[in-house]
Design a protein around this motif. Structure first.
Motif, short mmCIF file in Angstrom:
data_model
loop_
_atom_site.label_atom_id
_atom_site.label_comp_id
_atom_site.label_asym_id
_atom_site.label_seq_id
_atom_site.Cartn_x
_atom_site.Cartn_y
_atom_site.Cartn_z
N TRP A 1 -10.91 -1.22 -0.63
CA TRP A 1 -10.57 0.06 -1.26
C TRP A 1 -11.13 0.10 -2.67
O TRP A 1 -11.73 1.09 -3.08
CB TRP A 1 -9.05 0.25 -1.28
N PRO B 1 -3.91 0.50 -2.50
CA PRO B 1 -3.09 -0.63 -2.92
C PRO B 1 -2.23 -0.27 -4.12
O PRO B 1 -2.69 0.39 -5.05
CB PRO B 1 -4.10 -1.72 -3.27
N ALA C 1 -7.26 -4.38 0.45
CA ALA C 1 -7.12 -3.95 -0.95
C ALA C 1 -8.45 -4.04 -1.67
O ALA C 1 -8.82 -3.13 -2.43
CB ALA C 1 -6.07 -4.81 -1.65
N VAL D 1 -0.29 -5.82 -5.97
CA VAL D 1 -0.49 -6.03 -4.53
C VAL D 1 -0.50 -7.52 -4.17
O VAL D 1 0.07 -7.91 -3.16
CB VAL D 1 -1.77 -5.30 -4.03
N GLY E 1 -2.54 4.88 1.62
CA GLY E 1 -3.33 3.70 1.98
C GLY E 1 -3.95 2.98 0.81
O GLY E 1 -4.68 2.02 0.97
N PHE F 1 0.84 -1.19 0.00
CA PHE F 1 0.00 0.00 0.00
C PHE F 1 0.88 1.24 0.00
O PHE F 1 1.94 1.27 0.63
CB PHE F 1 -0.92 0.01 1.23
#
Length: 150
Positions: free
Chosen positions: A139, A99, A136, A103, A97, A93
């Motif tokens: 998000w 990803p 992830a 990732v 914050g 990340f």
């Protein structure tokens, strides 16, 4: 003996319990492709079968199955030649914050390195990667929801 045949007796009972046999064979083929992508630190779309293996990898990461599979890969010695840092960088990340690209690869390679230094998976922490994969995914869902809202 192929890597797929070595993993079969160990991975099948725990991870793929209840799956029909044909689906198990397909899933284990994807495990082979995922291991190849991680070992070569390559891009998913450049590996034969990489796109559908990536879809399964994301699903398994969210459900915790990938944690179990990676532990089996480590114990079978399949992670010995994996790189310690990905082409995508070392952090899953960024400072905001979000990803980073790659990732899944970053998280998997970091966890394989942790297993190498600690001598294997810790019994008290059964799903160390699942939370990162969920972070992830959450998000991405939030961003897609905001885009659809506008």
């Amino acid at each position: 003996m192929s890597a797929l045949q070595r993993w079969w007796p160990t991975v099948l009972p725990d991870v793929f319990a209840g799956y029909p046999r044909q689906l198990c064979l397909k899933c284990l083929g994807h495990v082979d492709v995922i291991a190849q992508v991680l070992q070569q630190d390559s891009i998913w779309s450049t590996v034969d079968g990489g796109t559908s293996a990536y879809r399964n990898a994301r699903k398994w990461g969210l459900s915790g199955k990938w944690d179990m599979i990676l532990a089996v890969l480590y114990e079978s010695g399949a992670t010995e030649n994996w790189p310690t840092v990905s082409r995508w960088g070392a952090e899953p990340f960024n400072s905001f914050g979000f990803p980073n690209s790659g990732v899944f690869t970053i998280i998997s390679l970091r966890q394989a390195l942790v297993y190498k230094h600690e001598g294997g998976p810790a019994l008290d922490e059964p799903m160390p990667m699942q939370q990162l994969f969920q972070r992830a995914a959450n998000w991405r869902v939030a961003v897609n929801w905001r885009v659809a809202e506008n």
